[in-house]
Structure formats: C-alpha cells, structure tokens
Design a protein around this motif. Sequence first.
Motif, PDB file in Angstrom:
ATOM      1  N   ASN A   1      24.992  45.570  40.713  1.00  0.00           N
ATOM      2  CA  ASN A   1      25.117  45.100  42.092  1.00  0.00           C
ATOM      3  C   ASN A   1      24.248  43.849  42.195  1.00  0.00           C
ATOM      4  OD1 ASN A   1      24.590  44.625  44.879  1.00  0.00           O
ATOM      5  ND2 ASN A   1      25.118  46.738  45.373  1.00  0.00           N
ATOM      6  N   ASP A   2      24.891  42.691  42.315  1.00  0.00           N
ATOM      7  CA  ASP A   2      24.138  41.436  42.311  1.00  0.00           C
ATOM      8  C   ASP A   2      23.129  41.369  43.448  1.00  0.00           C
ATOM      9  OD1 ASP A   2      25.268  40.303  40.026  1.00  0.00           O
ATOM     10  OD2 ASP A   2      27.018  39.594  41.134  1.00  0.00           O
ATOM     11  N   ALA A   3      23.461  41.966  44.594  1.00  0.00           N
ATOM     12  CA  ALA A   3      22.542  41.940  45.730  1.00  0.00           C
ATOM     13  C   ALA A   3      21.279  42.741  45.410  1.00  0.00           C
ATOM     14  CB  ALA A   3      23.225  42.495  46.975  1.00  0.00           C
ATOM     15  N   VAL A   4      21.445  43.899  44.763  1.00  0.00           N
ATOM     16  CA  VAL A   4      20.286  44.715  44.374  1.00  0.00           C
ATOM     17  C   VAL A   4      19.399  43.942  43.397  1.00  0.00           C
ATOM     18  CG1 VAL A   4      19.558  46.797  43.122  1.00  0.00           C
ATOM     19  CG2 VAL A   4      21.395  46.932  44.809  1.00  0.00           C
TER      20      VAL A   4
ATOM     21  N   GLU B   1      12.280  35.650  44.687  1.00  0.00           N
ATOM     22  CA  GLU B   1      13.279  34.628  44.966  1.00  0.00           C
ATOM     23  C   GLU B   1      13.296  33.523  43.918  1.00  0.00           C
ATOM     24  OE1 GLU B   1      13.041  33.094  48.872  1.00  0.00           O
ATOM     25  OE2 GLU B   1      13.646  34.949  49.844  1.00  0.00           O
ATOM     26  N   ASN B   2      12.130  33.229  43.374  1.00  0.00           N
ATOM     27  CA  ASN B   2      12.040  32.154  42.376  1.00  0.00           C
ATOM     28  C   ASN B   2      12.150  32.682  40.943  1.00  0.00           C
ATOM     29  OD1 ASN B   2       9.632  33.499  42.291  1.00  0.00           O
ATOM     30  ND2 ASN B   2       8.352  31.669  42.192  1.00  0.00           N
ATOM     31  N   ASN B   3      12.733  33.886  40.792  1.00  0.00           N
ATOM     32  CA  ASN B   3      12.820  34.518  39.469  1.00  0.00           C
ATOM     33  C   ASN B   3      13.575  33.667  38.458  1.00  0.00           C
ATOM     34  OD1 ASN B   3      13.244  36.714  37.369  1.00  0.00           O
ATOM     35  ND2 ASN B   3      15.349  36.412  38.100  1.00  0.00           N
ATOM     36  N   LYS B   4      12.991  33.481  37.302  1.00  0.00           N
ATOM     37  CA  LYS B   4      13.664  32.820  36.179  1.00  0.00           C
ATOM     38  C   LYS B   4      13.480  33.613  34.890  1.00  0.00           C
ATOM     39  CE  LYS B   4      13.508  28.037  37.813  1.00  0.00           C
ATOM     40  NZ  LYS B   4      13.060  26.648  37.497  1.00  0.00           N
ATOM     41  N   SER B   5      12.849  34.788  35.013  1.00  0.00           N
ATOM     42  CA  SER B   5      12.498  35.532  33.805  1.00  0.00           C
ATOM     43  C   SER B   5      13.428  36.697  33.502  1.00  0.00           C
ATOM     44  CB  SER B   5      11.061  36.061  33.905  1.00  0.00           C
ATOM     45  OG  SER B   5      10.944  36.963  34.990  1.00  0.00           O
TER      46      SER B   5
END
Length: 335
Positions: free
Chosen positions: A289-292, A299-303
Amino acid sequence: MELKKELINQIQSIISSARERAIRSVDTERVLMYWQIGKVIFEEEQEGKERAGYGDFLIKSLSKMLQPQFGSGFSVRQLERYRQFYRKFPITSALRTQFSWTHYKLLISAESPEKREFYIAEATKNNWTGRQLERQINSQLFERLLMSNDVQKVLAVAREEKVPSEAREIIKDPMVLEFLGLRRETAYYEKDLETAIITHLQDFLLEIGNGFSFVARQKRIHIEGDEFSIDLVFYNRLLQCFVLVEIKTSKLTHQDIGQLQMYVNYYDRFEKQEIENPTIGILLCADKNDAVVRITLPENNKSIVASKYQLYLPTEQQLIAEVQKEIEKMDQREK
C-alpha cells in the motif's frame, strides 16, 4: 613424452579468440549489408513516392526476385525491416560494431526515439547480449523506470551524463523476476524466493539495477545480545553505498518497514565508512500500500524503497495501466 598443458591451453585460447573474432566480423558485415539494402530500398521508394502504392510494389517485387535465390532473409517482412533499419539509423558511422543484427532488430521495434536511445545506451554500457536486451525490452525496463522518474533523468543516467544520487533513479518498481522459474499460483516461503535469487544471481543483478555487486546472504548482526539476519546485502558502486534487501512474500506492513529501517540504521552507524553514502534498504514484497509506505517513512525519505515483484513478464496493457495509476497519484499529491 607429454605435451605441456600450458601449450595446449595457449593454442586453445588462440583458436577460441579467432573464432569469436570471425563470428563478430561476419555479423558486422551482415549488419552493414542489411543497412545498405535498406538504404537502396528507401532511396528508390523516395524516387517513386508520387506513385500510389509504389513502396509496397517495390518491396514485394524485390522479394519475389531475391527470395528464390538468397532465401528467407529476403522475404517481404525482412526487406521491410531493412528499410526501417536504415530509416531509424541513417548514419552508417553511428552503427555500433558490438551490436549484432539481433540487437538492431530489437531496437528497430522501439516506439519512440527516447526509448530506442535508452536501450542503446544501456546495452552499450552493460555489454548486453542480444538475449539480455530482448529480456529487458520484454520486461518493459524503460517504462518501469519512468514510473518514478522523468524521461530526461532516465536518459541522463543511461548515457552516464548523470551519476545516480538516489535509489529511485536505478531501482525499478515493480521488479520482474520471471527468470526465477517460480509459479505465481504456488505458495512459497521467503526462504524459497531468496534461494531462487541466489541461484539466479547474475539475472537478479541485471534486474535490480546498474552497478550492483553481491556481498552476503542472511547477514547476521548483533544488537545488545539480540541477533538478527538481513536477507541479502549488496553494494552499489554508482551510489557508493550498501544496499540491504528484505524479502516479503506477503503484503508489506509498517512493521516490515520499521525492521528494515533498523537494519539501515545499523549499517550506517557500524558498517558504513565516512567516504560512503548512506545505506539504502529495499523491501521486495508481493504487494504494498503506497500510502502506508509514505506515511510510515519520513517525508524526505531516500533510504527505504518498497518495490513489488512479479514472477512473470508484464503485458503492455499492464504497464500502461501502472504508469497511468502512478501519474494520477502524482497529480493528486500536487493538488
């Protein structure tokens, strides 16, 4: 007396190398022959373009004359292909000697110049065989990368004009793992999927993205007396970081994301060197589920990257539907 083994090996190596060069030479000449035939057909067609149906008449007539003498390589379909070859690759000096006719047959079928340019760049950079190029085209690699990037960014990375700075630029979603030979209708454990990936490691490295090398399987880590195992550990020389892969054969949960985040934090604090970039985690899951995923991560996740896998090649309709869904999601987020 006995011959030296080194002498035999040396002569065998000379023979093998000579045969390979001969095969490449023959295929290069064949590619040039088809290009020249395509050029002649195209130019003659242009001469007679005022005459209705001259193009069809020309190719059918040529085939009728040539096929009895030279075989099926001069059927109507093949002659049309040679004409297309010249139209899409009009500069003979731009033809690549490492590409066989198989490569060019596949590239001719690309619907857009951008798509063709992408596969040319990737096939050249990665030294893909014709079979590997066919597999990447059939798995819709270009379209899958477009789901999280724009065309110009995808092309820049392919041309090596841009060094990837984040996982999304080289990691696909979904990943297509049809080469594992697992049936999609059959229930299997995460260990089964992991074992199949190790068995087909070369294919998996090609699918997961550019610049990956295998480091470890079931990597044990210890945290204050507790022991954990990371399914797969890779290193990416382009991103210059460790990449941890956790496999989930069910729908992704927020607990799974938290578990992988812990592994990523561990590697950043205890394994990563100062000159290396932050660790990336990939959750390879059957569904998500992309929303989950978005809400669980900063919000700034890149990991952390969540990527669905599928055990069969997608149809064009499926890819179009997935791309459309992704565009709609992006539009909603921008409102």
